[in-house]
Design an enzyme around this catalytic site. Sequence first.
Site, PDB file in Angstrom:
ATOM      1  NE  ARG A  34       9.615   3.557  19.124  1.00  0.00           N
ATOM      2  CZ  ARG A  34       9.369   4.791  18.715  1.00  0.00           C
ATOM      3  NH1 ARG A  34      10.081   5.332  17.736  1.00  0.00           N
ATOM      4  NH2 ARG A  34       8.413   5.498  19.274  1.00  0.00           N
ATOM      5  CG  ASP A  35      15.794  -1.850  13.320  1.00  0.00           C
ATOM      6  OD1 ASP A  35      15.541  -2.172  12.134  1.00  0.00           O
ATOM      7  OD2 ASP A  35      16.788  -2.268  13.948  1.00  0.00           O
ATOM      8  CB  ILE A  36      16.478  -4.816  17.800  1.00  0.00           C
ATOM      9  CG1 ILE A  36      16.802  -5.244  19.210  1.00  0.00           C
ATOM     10  CG2 ILE A  36      17.515  -5.355  16.829  1.00  0.00           C
ATOM     11  CD1 ILE A  36      16.646  -6.744  19.448  1.00  0.00           C
ATOM     12  CG  ASN A  97      17.210  -3.186   2.648  1.00  0.00           C
ATOM     13  OD1 ASN A  97      17.541  -2.393   1.779  1.00  0.00           O
ATOM     14  ND2 ASN A  97      17.453  -2.980   3.938  1.00  0.00           N
ATOM     15  CD  GLU A 105      19.582  -8.415  10.500  1.00  0.00           C
ATOM     16  OE1 GLU A 105      19.988  -7.258  10.274  1.00  0.00           O
ATOM     17  OE2 GLU A 105      19.328  -8.820  11.642  1.00  0.00           O
ATOM     18  CB  VAL A 106      14.324  -9.915   8.869  1.00  0.00           C
ATOM     19  CG1 VAL A 106      13.125 -10.739   9.347  1.00  0.00           C
ATOM     20  CG2 VAL A 106      15.254  -9.619  10.037  1.00  0.00           C
ATOM     21  CG  HIS A 110      11.410  -5.445   6.874  1.00  0.00           C
ATOM     22  ND1 HIS A 110      11.785  -6.702   6.482  1.00  0.00           N
ATOM     23  CD2 HIS A 110      12.544  -4.719   6.956  1.00  0.00           C
ATOM     24  CE1 HIS A 110      13.110  -6.747   6.334  1.00  0.00           C
ATOM     25  NE2 HIS A 110      13.593  -5.536   6.602  1.00  0.00           N
ATOM     26  CG  HIS A 112      14.271  -0.376   7.304  1.00  0.00           C
ATOM     27  ND1 HIS A 112      15.028  -0.738   8.390  1.00  0.00           N
ATOM     28  CD2 HIS A 112      14.354  -1.401   6.421  1.00  0.00           C
ATOM     29  CE1 HIS A 112      15.567  -1.934   8.169  1.00  0.00           C
ATOM     30  NE2 HIS A 112      15.172  -2.357   6.981  1.00  0.00           N
TER      31      HIS A 112
HETATM   32  P1  5GP Z   1      16.759  -5.683   6.655  1.00  0.00           P
HETATM   33  O1  5GP Z   1      18.242  -5.670   6.484  1.00  0.00           O
HETATM   34  O2  5GP Z   1      16.195  -7.093   6.542  1.00  0.00           O
HETATM   35  O3  5GP Z   1      16.056  -4.702   5.762  1.00  0.00           O
HETATM   36  O4  5GP Z   1      16.490  -5.150   8.094  1.00  0.00           O
HETATM   37  C1  5GP Z   1      16.127  -5.949   9.175  1.00  0.00           C
HETATM   38  C2  5GP Z   1      16.067  -5.069  10.398  1.00  0.00           C
HETATM   39  O5  5GP Z   1      15.510  -5.820  11.438  1.00  0.00           O
HETATM   40  C3  5GP Z   1      17.436  -4.565  10.867  1.00  0.00           C
HETATM   41  O6  5GP Z   1      17.437  -3.132  10.865  1.00  0.00           O
HETATM   42  C4  5GP Z   1      17.564  -5.135  12.274  1.00  0.00           C
HETATM   43  O7  5GP Z   1      18.156  -4.242  13.191  1.00  0.00           O
HETATM   44  C5  5GP Z   1      16.125  -5.450  12.641  1.00  0.00           C
HETATM   45  N1  5GP Z   1      15.987  -6.573  13.546  1.00  0.00           N
HETATM   46  C6  5GP Z   1      16.614  -7.773  13.460  1.00  0.00           C
HETATM   47  N2  5GP Z   1      16.221  -8.579  14.462  1.00  0.00           N
HETATM   48  C7  5GP Z   1      15.325  -7.875  15.184  1.00  0.00           C
HETATM   49  C8  5GP Z   1      14.562  -8.184  16.356  1.00  0.00           C
HETATM   50  O8  5GP Z   1      14.627  -9.258  16.933  1.00  0.00           O
HETATM   51  N3  5GP Z   1      13.731  -7.202  16.819  1.00  0.00           N
HETATM   52  C9  5GP Z   1      13.632  -5.981  16.202  1.00  0.00           C
HETATM   53  N4  5GP Z   1      12.790  -5.094  16.747  1.00  0.00           N
HETATM   54  N5  5GP Z   1      14.331  -5.661  15.094  1.00  0.00           N
HETATM   55  C10 5GP Z   1      15.173  -6.598  14.600  1.00  0.00           C
END
Ligand code: 5GP
Length: 126
Positions: A34-36, A97, A105-106, A110, A112
């Site tokens: 699950r997304d945090i 993304n 962000e990460v 991945h 979503h």
């Molecule tokens: P991005 O912007 O890279 O596509 O999305 C990264 C996602 O990772 C974001 O929706 C964010 O809420 C989620 N996220 C960031 N840190 C963590 C974490 O420590 N645990 C979980 N479960 N999700 C995270």
Amino acid sequence: MTIAYDDQNIFAKILRGEIPSEPIAETEHSLAFRDIRPQAPVHVLVIPKGAYVTYADFARDASEAEIVDFTRLVGQLAEELDLVPSPGGGGHRLISNAGADAHQEVPHMHIHLLGGRALGGLLPAM
Ligand code: 5GP
């Protein structure tokens, strides 16, 4: 040119068990949790266990076994989480993304998987 993989990213730490997550499925090559900061009633992240920054890196460098495993898991989760389109509504959105323009962000590849509400248009108007 691609961005080098940084094994200190949050999802690498989740894969190594260094920080907790709320996993909902695990296969040989993939993990879903699950997304945090959920942006929909269902907001699941599906990641390959391998070290890939973007979808393009994954598509280029992953083995066929990894790609099949990941692709099937995403589809199976959409069904298992009741996000299948029906004549009455339903459905889901998949987003991956990559890089600064997409606000990644990460830096671990991945997808979503979002659903459980009407998600609106794809992007704000230009
Ligand atoms: P991005 O912007 O890279 O596509 O999305 C990264 C996602 O990772 C974001 O929706 C964010 O809420 C989620 N996220 C960031 N840190 C963590 C974490 O420590 N645990 C979980 N479960 N999700 C995270």
